[in-house]
Design a protein around this motif. Structure first.
Motif, mmCIF file in Angstrom:
data_model
loop_
_atom_site.group_PDB
_atom_site.id
_atom_site.type_symbol
_atom_site.label_atom_id
_atom_site.label_comp_id
_atom_site.label_asym_id
_atom_site.label_seq_id
_atom_site.Cartn_x
_atom_site.Cartn_y
_atom_site.Cartn_z
ATOM 1 N N ALA A 16 0.837 -1.203 0.000
ATOM 2 C CA ALA A 16 0.000 0.000 0.000
ATOM 3 C C ALA A 16 0.868 1.248 0.000
ATOM 4 O O ALA A 16 0.455 2.308 -0.486
ATOM 5 C CB ALA A 16 -0.927 -0.006 1.206
ATOM 6 N N HIS A 17 2.072 1.115 0.551
ATOM 7 C CA HIS A 17 3.004 2.243 0.630
ATOM 8 C C HIS A 17 4.365 1.783 0.098
ATOM 9 O O HIS A 17 5.271 1.476 0.876
ATOM 10 C CB HIS A 17 3.123 2.739 2.069
ATOM 11 C CG HIS A 17 1.815 3.149 2.670
ATOM 12 N ND1 HIS A 17 1.211 4.354 2.383
ATOM 13 C CD2 HIS A 17 0.981 2.492 3.530
ATOM 14 C CE1 HIS A 17 0.065 4.437 3.047
ATOM 15 N NE2 HIS A 17 -0.092 3.328 3.736
ATOM 16 N N PRO A 18 4.518 1.709 -1.202
ATOM 17 C CA PRO A 18 5.737 1.132 -1.787
ATOM 18 C C PRO A 18 6.999 1.926 -1.497
ATOM 19 O O PRO A 18 8.102 1.423 -1.725
ATOM 20 C CB PRO A 18 5.424 1.108 -3.288
ATOM 21 C CG PRO A 18 4.359 2.130 -3.471
ATOM 22 C CD PRO A 18 3.544 2.108 -2.226
ATOM 23 N N GLU A 19 6.859 3.142 -0.993
ATOM 24 C CA GLU A 19 8.041 3.926 -0.649
ATOM 25 C C GLU A 19 8.649 3.499 0.690
ATOM 26 O O GLU A 19 9.779 3.881 1.023
ATOM 27 C CB GLU A 19 7.683 5.414 -0.587
ATOM 28 C CG GLU A 19 6.873 5.853 0.624
ATOM 29 C CD GLU A 19 5.378 5.535 0.536
ATOM 30 O OE1 GLU A 19 4.634 5.959 1.443
ATOM 31 O OE2 GLU A 19 4.960 4.877 -0.447
ATOM 32 N N LEU A 20 7.902 2.686 1.448
ATOM 33 C CA LEU A 20 8.360 2.252 2.763
ATOM 34 C C LEU A 20 9.043 0.891 2.692
ATOM 35 O O LEU A 20 8.794 0.097 1.785
ATOM 36 C CB LEU A 20 7.181 2.159 3.737
ATOM 37 C CG LEU A 20 6.375 3.422 3.987
ATOM 38 C CD1 LEU A 20 5.288 3.147 5.018
ATOM 39 C CD2 LEU A 20 7.263 4.569 4.441
ATOM 40 N N LEU A 21 9.868 0.607 3.682
ATOM 41 C CA LEU A 21 10.427 -0.729 3.844
ATOM 42 C C LEU A 21 9.286 -1.722 4.043
ATOM 43 O O LEU A 21 8.354 -1.459 4.813
ATOM 44 C CB LEU A 21 11.387 -0.754 5.025
ATOM 45 C CG LEU A 21 12.138 -2.057 5.287
ATOM 46 C CD1 LEU A 21 13.536 -1.760 5.831
ATOM 47 C CD2 LEU A 21 11.393 -2.962 6.261
ATOM 48 N N GLN A 22 9.358 -2.847 3.363
ATOM 49 C CA GLN A 22 8.322 -3.871 3.429
ATOM 50 C C GLN A 22 8.818 -5.041 4.282
ATOM 51 O O GLN A 22 9.887 -5.601 4.021
ATOM 52 C CB GLN A 22 7.965 -4.373 2.029
ATOM 53 C CG GLN A 22 7.552 -3.271 1.062
ATOM 54 C CD GLN A 22 6.224 -2.624 1.430
ATOM 55 O OE1 GLN A 22 5.215 -3.320 1.621
ATOM 56 N NE2 GLN A 22 6.216 -1.300 1.526
ATOM 57 N N LEU A 23 8.034 -5.392 5.301
ATOM 58 C CA LEU A 23 8.365 -6.494 6.194
ATOM 59 C C LEU A 23 7.401 -7.643 5.946
ATOM 60 O O LEU A 23 6.181 -7.464 6.000
ATOM 61 C CB LEU A 23 8.266 -6.046 7.657
ATOM 62 C CG LEU A 23 8.353 -7.152 8.719
ATOM 63 C CD1 LEU A 23 9.718 -7.830 8.702
ATOM 64 C CD2 LEU A 23 8.042 -6.578 10.104
ATOM 65 N N TYR A 24 7.937 -8.824 5.710
ATOM 66 C CA TYR A 24 7.146 -10.043 5.505
ATOM 67 C C TYR A 24 7.494 -10.985 6.650
ATOM 68 O O TYR A 24 8.594 -11.525 6.721
ATOM 69 C CB TYR A 24 7.485 -10.666 4.155
ATOM 70 C CG TYR A 24 7.316 -9.691 3.002
ATOM 71 C CD1 TYR A 24 6.092 -9.532 2.365
ATOM 72 C CD2 TYR A 24 8.386 -8.898 2.590
ATOM 73 C CE1 TYR A 24 5.943 -8.616 1.334
ATOM 74 C CE2 TYR A 24 8.236 -7.984 1.557
ATOM 75 C CZ TYR A 24 7.013 -7.851 0.932
ATOM 76 O OH TYR A 24 6.866 -6.936 -0.089
ATOM 77 N N SER A 25 6.526 -11.180 7.559
ATOM 78 C CA SER A 25 6.893 -11.848 8.794
ATOM 79 C C SER A 25 5.660 -12.361 9.525
ATOM 80 O O SER A 25 4.542 -12.352 9.009
ATOM 81 C CB SER A 25 7.673 -10.856 9.683
ATOM 82 O OG SER A 25 8.242 -11.505 10.795
ATOM 83 N N ALA A 26 5.894 -12.824 10.744
ATOM 84 C CA ALA A 26 4.856 -13.261 11.672
ATOM 85 C C ALA A 26 5.428 -13.062 13.074
ATOM 86 O O ALA A 26 6.653 -13.060 13.255
ATOM 87 C CB ALA A 26 4.487 -14.729 11.436
ATOM 88 N N GLY A 82 20.717 3.740 -3.044
ATOM 89 C CA GLY A 82 19.390 4.117 -3.495
ATOM 90 C C GLY A 82 18.663 3.039 -4.262
ATOM 91 O O GLY A 82 17.593 3.300 -4.822
ATOM 92 N N ARG A 83 19.226 1.831 -4.288
ATOM 93 C CA ARG A 83 18.582 0.731 -5.003
ATOM 94 C C ARG A 83 17.892 -0.193 -4.011
ATOM 95 O O ARG A 83 18.355 -0.370 -2.883
ATOM 96 C CB ARG A 83 19.609 -0.049 -5.823
ATOM 97 C CG ARG A 83 20.236 0.748 -6.951
ATOM 98 C CD ARG A 83 21.002 -0.157 -7.899
ATOM 99 N NE ARG A 83 22.136 -0.770 -7.240
ATOM 100 C CZ ARG A 83 23.362 -0.246 -7.248
ATOM 101 N NH1 ARG A 83 23.588 0.899 -7.843
ATOM 102 N NH2 ARG A 83 24.366 -0.868 -6.636
ATOM 103 N N PRO A 84 16.779 -0.830 -4.424
ATOM 104 C CA PRO A 84 16.074 -1.737 -3.512
ATOM 105 C C PRO A 84 16.956 -2.896 -3.070
ATOM 106 O O PRO A 84 17.790 -3.397 -3.835
ATOM 107 C CB PRO A 84 14.893 -2.242 -4.345
ATOM 108 C CG PRO A 84 14.697 -1.210 -5.400
ATOM 109 C CD PRO A 84 16.064 -0.679 -5.707
ATOM 110 N N LEU A 85 16.760 -3.302 -1.842
ATOM 111 C CA LEU A 85 17.509 -4.423 -1.287
ATOM 112 C C LEU A 85 16.534 -5.446 -0.737
ATOM 113 O O LEU A 85 15.665 -5.115 0.081
ATOM 114 C CB LEU A 85 18.433 -3.952 -0.156
ATOM 115 C CG LEU A 85 19.176 -5.069 0.587
ATOM 116 C CD1 LEU A 85 20.240 -5.681 -0.327
ATOM 117 C CD2 LEU A 85 19.794 -4.547 1.876
ATOM 118 N N CYS A 86 16.660 -6.687 -1.172
ATOM 119 C CA CYS A 86 15.912 -7.809 -0.609
ATOM 120 C C CYS A 86 16.831 -8.536 0.364
ATOM 121 O O CYS A 86 17.986 -8.809 0.032
ATOM 122 C CB CYS A 86 15.457 -8.772 -1.704
ATOM 123 S SG CYS A 86 14.408 -8.025 -2.959
#
Length: 234
Positions: A16-26, A82-86
């Motif tokens: 919903a907010h692609p400018e933010l860090l995305q956390l995939y977790s539980a 400035g590049r995305p990091l997985c």
């Protein structure tokens, strides 16, 4: 900045907010390490709940981010240069966030490596040992007639707790006066051992003094309390 839509995981868990860090977790013992860290450093992020009970970590979308099929994992759209990091593996994520924020990891070289040593001990020792104890004590392993595996992990868990007890003698936090990624990495596992795995009695937790004092101090931190419940279960 590369659009997050280029990453397959976002087709199943859209940002919903692609400018933010995305956390995939539980909110598991491993998962809360990263949510607590993010709450502590105050970096804006968007959490996505991954249902490990439904094997969502083994979906093609999740495996595109972490081929090992485990939570937590992140995408930082504002990564190095400035590049995305997985990134996956909780210890690696803690180190990355500490360096990105300049918090919870000493800058002085010898102290920094000492901190990393304790972080690796949690990853290689405390986490796997406590997790195996939980399996053999609380879950399917409790039905095994052969109690040697359980006894092995009880003995090793008690040894590790005593190691931590000795380390915390005359220290507020594991590394001394400063709260660090070591405390963040350990607190969920120690809490889980006594509360989730119901192992308080078999590991003689109440014989300890410093570890319960330390855990209480960890849990008194508002950011820790928030992070323990992120991502929220549906």
């Amino acid at each position: 900045m590369t659009a997050l839509s280029n990453f397959p995981i976002t087709s199943r868990w859209p940002a919903a907010h692609p400018e933010l860090l995305q956390l995939y977790s539980a909110p598991t013992q491993n998962g809360v390490k990263v949510s607590i860290m993010l709450e502590e450093i105050g970096l804006p992020y968007e959490p996505h709940y991954i249902d490990i009970g439904k094997d969502e970590t083994w979906s093609p979308e999740f495996l595109s981010l972490n081929p090992n099929g485990k939570i937590p994992a992140i995408i930082d759209p504002d990564g190095p240069d400035g590049r995305p990091l997985c990134l996956f593996e909780s210890g690696a994520i803690l180190l990355y966030l500490a360096e990105k924020s300049g918090k919870f990891l000493p800058a002085e070289s010898s102290r920094r490596y000492e901190t990393i040593s304790w972080l690796f001990l949690q990853m290689a020792g405390f986490g796997p040992t406590f997790g195996q104890l939980g399996f053999f004590h609380k879950f399917a392993g409790s039905a095994y007639e052969d109690k040697r595996p359980l006894n092995r992990y009880v003995t090793e868990s008690k040894r590790l707790l005593r190691l931590l007890e000795n380390r915390l003698d005359r220290r507020k936090w594991v590394m001394g006066n400063d709260f660090t990624i070591v405390d963040i990495s350990l607190l969920g596992w120690v809490r889980g051992l006594v509360e989730f795995y119901n192992a308080r009695e078999i590991v003689a937790y109440d014989d300890l003094v410093e570890v319960p004092r330390w855990l209480e101090s960890c849990l008194a931190r508002p950011a820790v309390q928030r992070g323990l419940n992120i991502p929220a279960r549906p």
